[in-house]
Every structure is written in structure tokens, then in C-alpha cells.
Design an enzyme around this catalytic site. Structure first.
Site, PDB file in Angstrom:
ATOM      1  N   ASN A 178      -3.537   6.411  10.822  1.00 55.70           N
ATOM      2  CA  ASN A 178      -4.240   5.713   9.751  1.00 55.70           C
ATOM      3  C   ASN A 178      -3.489   4.431   9.441  1.00 55.70           C
ATOM      4  OD1 ASN A 178      -5.416   4.841   7.369  1.00 55.70           O
ATOM      5  ND2 ASN A 178      -5.874   6.927   6.715  1.00 55.70           N
ATOM      6  N   ASP A 179      -3.941   3.350  10.047  1.00 55.21           N
ATOM      7  CA  ASP A 179      -3.285   2.049   9.893  1.00 55.21           C
ATOM      8  C   ASP A 179      -3.175   1.614   8.439  1.00 55.21           C
ATOM      9  OD1 ASP A 179      -2.652   1.087  12.444  1.00 55.21           O
ATOM     10  OD2 ASP A 179      -4.755   0.653  12.849  1.00 55.21           O
ATOM     11  N   CYS A 180      -3.959   2.228   7.611  1.00 57.10           N
ATOM     12  CA  CYS A 180      -4.054   1.765   6.223  1.00 57.10           C
ATOM     13  C   CYS A 180      -3.241   2.609   5.256  1.00 57.10           C
ATOM     14  CB  CYS A 180      -5.515   1.735   5.801  1.00 57.10           C
ATOM     15  SG  CYS A 180      -6.454   0.633   6.854  1.00 57.10           S
ATOM     16  N   GLN A 212       0.319  -4.082   6.882  1.00 53.41           N
ATOM     17  CA  GLN A 212       1.119  -3.245   7.770  1.00 53.41           C
ATOM     18  C   GLN A 212       2.547  -3.726   7.931  1.00 53.41           C
ATOM     19  OE1 GLN A 212      -2.204  -3.919   8.819  1.00 53.41           O
ATOM     20  NE2 GLN A 212      -2.805  -1.832   8.283  1.00 53.41           N
TER      21      GLN A 212
END
Ligand code: BGC
Ligand code: NOJ
Length: 811
Positions: free
Chosen positions: A482-484, A499
Site C-alpha cells: 500500500n504505497d499510501c 512516499q
């Protein structure tokens, strides 16, 4: 509501109105030359790299939408129309767009004239062909003109969209017969040009947009078409375009055809020029000559169709459910190949100028295409591994042209290393090609740091093992899948990257999701070690996996589901005490796929919680309750309005994790229910709500908290393609490649009577019939291999070229 239908026999989706809720696109090209093409002939072409070698121009976010592309204007008296309706938008008497595998056919009829555009990128060629066929069905003589038109991009798409002080002065073209050469910057550092050509003599041309469209004109009303025709303009600077005019008089029933081409040519430095200032056209002329008639066009189309039939033949199901068959046999595999080609670079949502290849994304994509093109999977694994750092961590992205890690994004996404094990394991299970582990591969693209691929896997494994936090769970770094979920970043100012702001290495924030991955792919690593006879290492690795599994069932368990993480302050993320974001889908899927809590009940409880808390009629949302405000300590996830993207959207990528997880528990009914909710063919009839293409997956469907619940976004380039293919082909239909051979272990809805699959595996062809006389969801009573009963569910690899008949009775 539907806007078309599936034509399975032709492997096409046929769109019957140009007014689709959004442009519905297709991808042409499979090697070097690519075109994105919408159902109204919008789109663009590029050579290899959508940013650096953009051939034609496209304006994202334009209004009206999708006006740039490969349009054909038909001028019939005072009426001007396009077979694809756009951009003039004259009402047509009939319209269809057939998106097939690597080609598209658009056909429109108006006032007794039919005009058809067939688009194809021939195999092995650096060009796109458009065959135009005009037919007079009016019963009387007609005088017409047709005008193909496209706008060139000045190569670097980013520069083209921003550096106007320079690029309004650089544009250059040459015209020779019916060929228009776009040669901007060829005079200096470029060794390439583009050519647009026709196989007939044109009655006029334009290469200056101002002349063809008009300075204040628009593609919907080009001055040349609505006025007195082309003026043979030659572009100097400004906007070079290619437009040509073909006049014709057609008797009743007469047909006129024209082959158009758009090619990309490179010349070595010493062969750039024919004469000073005149480009060397030899290669272009040869290309033009190769496609001079209908015969060569038809042959190219046949070759392409054969290529796709062969590719898809590696996995074909007959289930009795036509929607399932068309997803598995055609569209899901097709999307996996497109994702392989494009990664996340160019779609109608990805501008082609942004991201490089994702380490994590590319490893996962492999899961979906390794059975089709194992050789290219091999190459991809080695490319990816070369961007790994010596300590096992990895560049999060790399550039496809240079194959070098992307410094700007750097590393610190702590799930990345484990995906390398996932991808390599999938390759080994599919091919049995153990030699890949001996391949010498750079670390950090530095040949001095070269090591066998096996050493890369070892360092991947050890990276996670050596980066555990206070609860014995893996540290999350900048983010995991989950990049977020940015637990160490604390981005406070607009414009900052969510990020990569702040330190990547937080000593506290941990991820239960990575824990699940470590158990799943760490166990795969253990099996690989055993296979290689590395018993001591295998035993040690097994212990490390067991410890993380224990921590997952300890601190990682919330009582009725798996927690998501611990933040930088040691607070729980994804637990019942949280004000928002109490339960997340990812750890439920990953931990249960890893088998965590399968014996002790947590796995079943987690699946039940997903059903109770995250289910919606359009799919499973990523989390609940949605974040209603920005949480600095959580990052980008809480930047999205509720119901969108990672903040409680239906993130299609992790729905198949739940499918796989449910099959781990033998729940075939539920697994197939989850599968169907997001599978495009099953939601075709809500296209007015879903809006994106009904033949491919979108990354995200707006969740129940969003005003546009059910609306898809970001179609085509998503890990969803690979994971859904895996969930249906391996988890539900149950053909699982393992290190030792193909395992058969279906987990299906109880009311299925059976199905058959043809599967190519390690060079042999397996014809598998599964029967389910007892209406069970899981379990096998009998397996006959070529008529002989066998105990094991694993079929020992047959010799390449052989055909194996497998009969399976469930019960
Ligand atoms: C998106 C993610 C994506 C990331 C890439 C975010 O804005 O929500 O889905 O992976 O950007 O950097
Ligand atoms: C899209 C990215 O490409 C992928 O790597 C990531 O896992 C998902 N978004 C979820 O954030």
C-alpha cells in the site's frame, strides 16, 4: 446498461455506440511500436518509451475529451463526418468499433457511405497500418473526399507539453509523394524520424496544423476539410501534422481502399542524410513497399491473429459459464500481456511520462504472464534483480530504457525484496528451469557486485529477517504494498512526495502485511533451499518464518481480524480501537494466503470479518471506516476523499487475494462470489455505473463511501490483471504450478458440475477434465493420469511435446 457485446468467436469486444461513458481503448503493438487507440480513433503512438519517443501528440485532461488520434474525415457534399464519430461528432447512421487482440476496426455509415478503419501494428514492424475502406451503398454515384489526419509529438512528451519557447521553433518536415516525414531535431542529435504514408497518390496534403485546422479552428471543424481542401502547407516550427486528401468518385456498390501507415525509422549517424538537409528515406521506402496492397495487409493481420491464438492456447477453460470462459481464455490473459508490455507507463490514466517500472509491480505482473512467455519472464527477473541493493533492499522503480534504478524515488519500500522471491518462485514452478538461480546478476547495476540470482533471493529473505520491529514484525519503511500507508514520512506541505519525504527507516513502524508476505514467500524460499539441498539454510529460514508467524498471531492479531500495522509511535493501525481505518483488506488476504491461523481458526475469523465489514455489491473495499480527515502519521492514504483509491476504494488488486485466501479454507462458493463481483464480463451490464472498459480490470472502483460508488478508474495497467488470473486459474480452477509439477486442487462453487482445462506446462499439453458429482466445493476423490489412478495431486512433469489426459473426480 451495455454499450456493446462480446464476440467470443472473434475474440473481440464490439462497441455499438461511440458515446461510451469514457473512451474505451485498446493496445496495438507487442514489441517496439505501440498505439493506444480508443473506440472513436483517439489515442497516440510511441516507440518503446512513451515519454522519450512519443510519435503523436495527445492531450490528457482535454475538453472535449479524446480529440487527438488517428481520425479520418469523410466529406460528402456539405456533410463532414468521421467513421468513429469523433471529433466532428456528426450523427452516424450506424457505428461499430471492434477491439480485438492487437487490432481495432472502426466502421461508420452515413448517407449511403460506409467508411472503415482497420488498425494494426504488424508483428516485427516498427509501424502501424490503417486500412481505410470506403463503400458506396447509396445506390447512386457519389463524389467524396477523405482526409486522414494526425498531429506529431516533438518526441519527448514532457518537453512537448511544456517547453514551448523552444519547440514552437524546432518543427521540421519533408514531403515526398504521399509520404510525410516528421524530422524535428533530426538535424542535430536525433537518429530517428517518423513517416506517415499512403499507398495511393494524394490530391493534397498539409503538414502545418494552422493550415489544416486553422489557428482558431478545432479538430471538430478543420478549415481545410470544411473549406476548399488541403493547401500543401509545409510546417516550419509550430505544430507539424500529417493530413492528406483523397478525392474519389464512387459508382453504386463501388469500394475504394487505401492503406495508410505511420512508421518509426532509425538511421546510423553516417547514413542519416541522402543529401545535405535531405533525410535518408531508404528504410522508410522499404517499409512502405512492404505494405503496398491488401494482400500484405491481410497477411499481417493473419500473422497477428495466429500469434495471439498461440499465446492464449496455454490456458483454455470450458466451464459452461461463457462469462468465465471469456475472462480466462481471452481478456484476462490479454490484459496480463498488455501490463507486461506497458508496466504502469501509458494508459488513459497513466500519462506515459511519469513512473518507471516498479520493482514490486513487475514482479507481480510476472505471475500473470509467466505461463505465456516464460523466456521473457526470465529476462525480466534478471533485469529486476540487477536493481537490487547489496543489502537486499531494492530501488522501488527502474527505467526501462536504461534498466537502471531510479535514484529520485530510491528504496525503502520494505515489501519490495520479497516480491523478487514471489516472481522467481512462480518462474521456477512454471518452468522447472533451475539454471536461472545460477545466473550472475549485478547488485545496484554494478558488475563488480555480481552474484548468482540465488544470492539475490537470499538477501531478499534476509533483508526482511533483519529488519524486524519491536513486536517482531517486519519494519514497513516508506510503505509496503500500500504505497499510501506512509508511516515514517510525515508529509506536511503540498507538493511534497508522500512516499519519500522524511526518513525511510523508522525503527518502530511495522507491517503485518509484510509479515504475511514473509510467511508466504519465505516458505517458498525454504522450499527452494530444500530443493537445492541447502538443508541447514532451509531449517534456519523455516525458524525465522515460524517466529514471524507467531508474532503475526500475537501482536498482529486484533481478536477477529489481522491488524494492519503499528505506526511510528507504536500505535495500532487497523484495529478495533482505531477511530477510523479499523480493518484493512491486505493483511487478511496475505496472511490467510500464507496459511497463518488456518489450523487455529484466526484465518476463518479474518475471512468472516472481511465479509461482514468490507463487502459491498461491487467488490471488497480496502478498509473501513474510511478516513475522513488527513492523518499526518498515516500519510497519503488519508489524503483521498472517503471511498477513493486506497482510502476505502474497492482496490481491485487485493480482491483476488481474498479469492485465494477463501480457497485456502475450501470456500469455493465464497471465492467465486468475490471473483465475479469485479470481473469485467460479469459487470458488463452496469457499464453506465462502472464507466471503464467492460473487457478489462480497472485498478480501482469507487467504494461505498464515495458519491460515485461503483465507478471504475485507472483501467488496464494494474496488478489486478495478474492476480485475478492467478486467483481463477490456480486458486479456483485449481491448476497450481509447483516446484515438483502441476498440482490439481480445484476449489469451486458447489453447484458446478465440472469443467475442462487445456494447459500447456513445461512443454507438455494437459487435457484436464474435472467432475463434481457430489456437489462439493473442495477435495479430490480420484485422479486418473492417462487412465492410471494416482494418489498425489501433483502431476509429475511429462516430457515436452507429449499430451497428457487427466481425469479428476472431486468428492
Ligand atoms: C496512488 C497509488 C500509487 C502511487 C504511486 C498514489 O497516489 O494512490 O495507487 O501506487 O501513487 O506512487
Ligand atoms: C499502485 C502501485 O502501482 C502498486 O505498486 C501499489 O501496490 C498499489 N498502487 C497500492 O498502493
Amino acid at each position: 446498461m451495455k454499450y456493446g457485446y462480446f464476440d467470443d468467436a472473434s475474440r473481440e469486444y464490439v462497441i455499438t455506440t461511440p458515446r461510451t461513458p469514457l473512451p474505451w481503448i485498446n493496445y496495438l503493438g507487442n514489441e517496439d511500436f505501440f498505439t493506444l487507440l480508443s473506440n472513436t480513433a483517439g489515442g497516440y503512438s510511441f516507440y518503446r518509451d512513451a515519454r522519450l519517443r512519443r510519435i503523436t501528440r495527445y492531450r490528457y485532461n482535454n475538453c472535449p475529451l479524446d480529440q487527438e488520434g488517428f481520425h479520418l474525415y469523410v466529406k460528402d457534399g456539405d456533410t463532414v463526418w468521421n467513421p468513429g464519430w469523433q471529433p466532428v461528432q456528426t450523427e452516424l447512421d450506424s457505428y461499430s468499433c471492434r477491439h480485438g487482440l492487437g487490432y481495432t476496426v472502426i466502421e461508420g455509415t452515413k448517407d449511403g457511405i460506409t467508411a472503415k478503419q482497420e488498425f494494426i501494428v504488424p508483428k516485427g514492424e516498427k509501424c502501424m497500418l490503417i486500412r481505410v475502406t470506403v463503400t458506396n451503398i447509396s445506390g447512386k454515384e457519389k463524389e467524396l473526399s477523405v482526409f486522414p489526419y494526425l498531429e506529431f509529438c516533438l518526441w519527448d512528451a514532457m518537453d512537448d507539453a511544456s517547453n514551448f519557447q523552444r519547440n514552437f521553433s524546432t518543427g521540421e518536415v519533408e514531403v515526398a509523394g504521399s509520404a510525410i516525414y516528421h524530422k524535428t531535431e533530426y538535424r542535430e542529435r536525433r537518429d530517428h524520424y517518423a513517416v506517415f504514408w499512403a499507398n495511393r497518390e494524394a490530391q493534397g496534403f498539409d503538414t502545418s496544423r494552422d493550415a489544416f485546422i486553422g489557428v482558431y479552428g478545432s479538430p471538430a471543424r478543420p478549415e481545410a476539410v470544411f473549406g476548399a481542401g488541403c493547401t500543401n502547407s509545409v510546417a516550419h516550427g509550430w505544430q507539424p501534422v500529417a493530413a492528406e486528401q483523397f478525392d474519389m468518385t464512387l459508382q453504386p456498390s463501388e469500394q475504394y481502399d487505401l492503406i495508410l501507415g505511420l512508421g518509426y525509422i532509425e538511421n546510423p549517424a553516417e547514413e542519416k542524410w541522402e543529401n545535405p538537409g535531405v533525410i535518408n528515406k531508404k528504410k522508410a521506402e522499404a517499409m512502405i513497399a512492404r505494405f503496398s496492397d491488401n494482400g500484405t495487409f491481410d497477411a499481417a493481420m493473419n500473422t497477428l491473429k495466429k500469434f495471439w491464438a498461440e499465446l492464449l492456447s496455454g490456458y483454455q477453460v470450458e466451464s459452461g459459464d461463457e462469462k468465465l470462459d471469456r475472462m480466462v481464455n481471452i481478456w484476462n490473459q490479454y490484459q496480463c500481456m498488455v501490463t507486461f508490455n506497458m508496466s504502469r507507463s501509458a494508459s488513459y490514466f497513466e500519462s506515459g511520462m511519469g513512473r518507471g517500472m516498479g520493482f514490486r509491480d513487475s514482479c507481480q505482473d510476472l505471475l500473470g504472464f509467466v505461463h505465456m512467455i516464460p523466456e521473457r519472464a526470465r529476462e525480466r527477473i534478471l533485469d529486476i534483480a540487477a536493481t537490487q541493493f547489496p543489502d537486499g533492499s531494492a530501488y522501488h522503480q527502474y527505467q526501462p530504457l536504461t534498466k537502471k534504478g531510479n535514484l529520485a524515488v530510491g528504496s525503502g519500500f520494505n515489501d519490495d525484496p520479497l516480491w523478487l522471491i514471489a516472481g522467481t518462485d512462480a518462474y521456477l514452478c512454471e518452468t522447472g528451469d533451475w539454471s536461472i538461480l545460477d545466473e550472475e546478476v549485478d547488485f545496484d547495476n554494478d558488475p563488480a557486485l555480481r552474484q548468482p540470482l540465488m544470492e539475490h533471493l537470499r538477501r531478499s529473505f534476509n533483508f526482511t529477517r533483519n529488519h524486524l520491529g519491536p513486536h517482531g514484525l517486519p519494519l514497513i519503511g516508506r510503505a509496503d504494498w500500500n504505497d499510501c500507508l506512509n508511516l515514517n514520512c510525515f508529509s506536511e506541505h503540498p507538493g511534497e512526495s508522500f512516499q519519500i519525504t522524511g526518513p525511510s527507516e523508522g525503527p518502530v513502524a511495522e507491517s503485518v502485511f509484510i509479515a504475511g508476505m514473509f510467511v508466504k514467500y519465505g516458505s517458498a524460499y525454504v522450499r527452494i533451499c530444500r530443493h537445492l539441498g541447502l538443508e541447514t539454510e532451509a531449517a534456519e529460514a523455516e525458524e525465522a518464518v515460524a517466529a514471524v508467524e507467531k508474532a503475526t498471531l500475537g501482536a498482529g492479531w486484533d481478536g477477529a481480524w489481522f491488524r494492519r500495522a503499528f505506526d511510528a509511535y507504536g500505535n495500532v493501525v487497523g484495529g478495533k480501537e482505531c477511530e477510523e481505518g479499523q480493518i484493512f483488506i491486505e493483511p487478511q488476504g496475505m496472511c490467510v494466503m500464507a496459511g497463518i491461523g488456518k489450523e487455529t481458526g484466526e484465518a476463518a475469523a479474518a475471512m468472516k470479518s472481511v465479509e461482514e465489514r468490507l463487502d459491498t455489491k461491487y467488490g471488497i473495499v480496502l478498509l473501513q471506516p474510511a478516513y475522513t480527515r488527513y492523518h499526518l502519521e498515516l500519510g497519503e492514504i488519508s489524503s483521498y476523499p472517503p471511498g477513493y483509491k486506497e482510502n476505502a476504494g474497492i482496490f481491485c488488486h487485493n480482491n483476488p487475494w481474498i479469492v485465494c485466501a477463501e480457497t485456502e479454507l475450501g470456500h469455493g462458493d465464497r471465492a467465486f462470489q468475490v471473483y465475479k463481483r469485479t470481473a469485467p464480463a460479469y459487470i458488463e451490464n452496469i457499464s453506465e455505473i462502472h464507466r471503464t472498459e467492460p473487457y478489462v480490470y480497472s485498478q480501482m472502483i469507487a467504494g461505498k463511501d464515495a458519491p460515485s460508488f461503483g465507478e471504475g478508474k485507472n483501467s488496464w495497467l494494474t496488478g489486478t490483471a495478474a492476480w485475478t488470473f492467478l486467483s481463477i486459474s490456480q486458486a479456483i480452477l485449481g491448476l497450481k504450478p509447483t516446484l515438483d509439477g502441476l498440482m490439481i486442487d480445484p476449489c469451486i462453487p458447489a453447484d458446478w458440475k465440472g469443467f475442462t482445462v487445456t494447459r500447456r506446462y513445461r512443454g507438455a499439453e494437459y487435457h484436464i477434465t474435472v467432475q463434481n458429482p457430489g456437489s462439493v466445493q473442495h477435495g479430490i476423490k480420484r485422479i486418473l493420469v492417462d487412465g492410471v489412478a494416482q494418489e498425489s495431486k501433483i502431476l509429475a512433469p511429462a516430457s515436452a511435446g507429449s499430451t497428457v489426459k487427466v481425469e479428476v473426480v472431486m468428492g
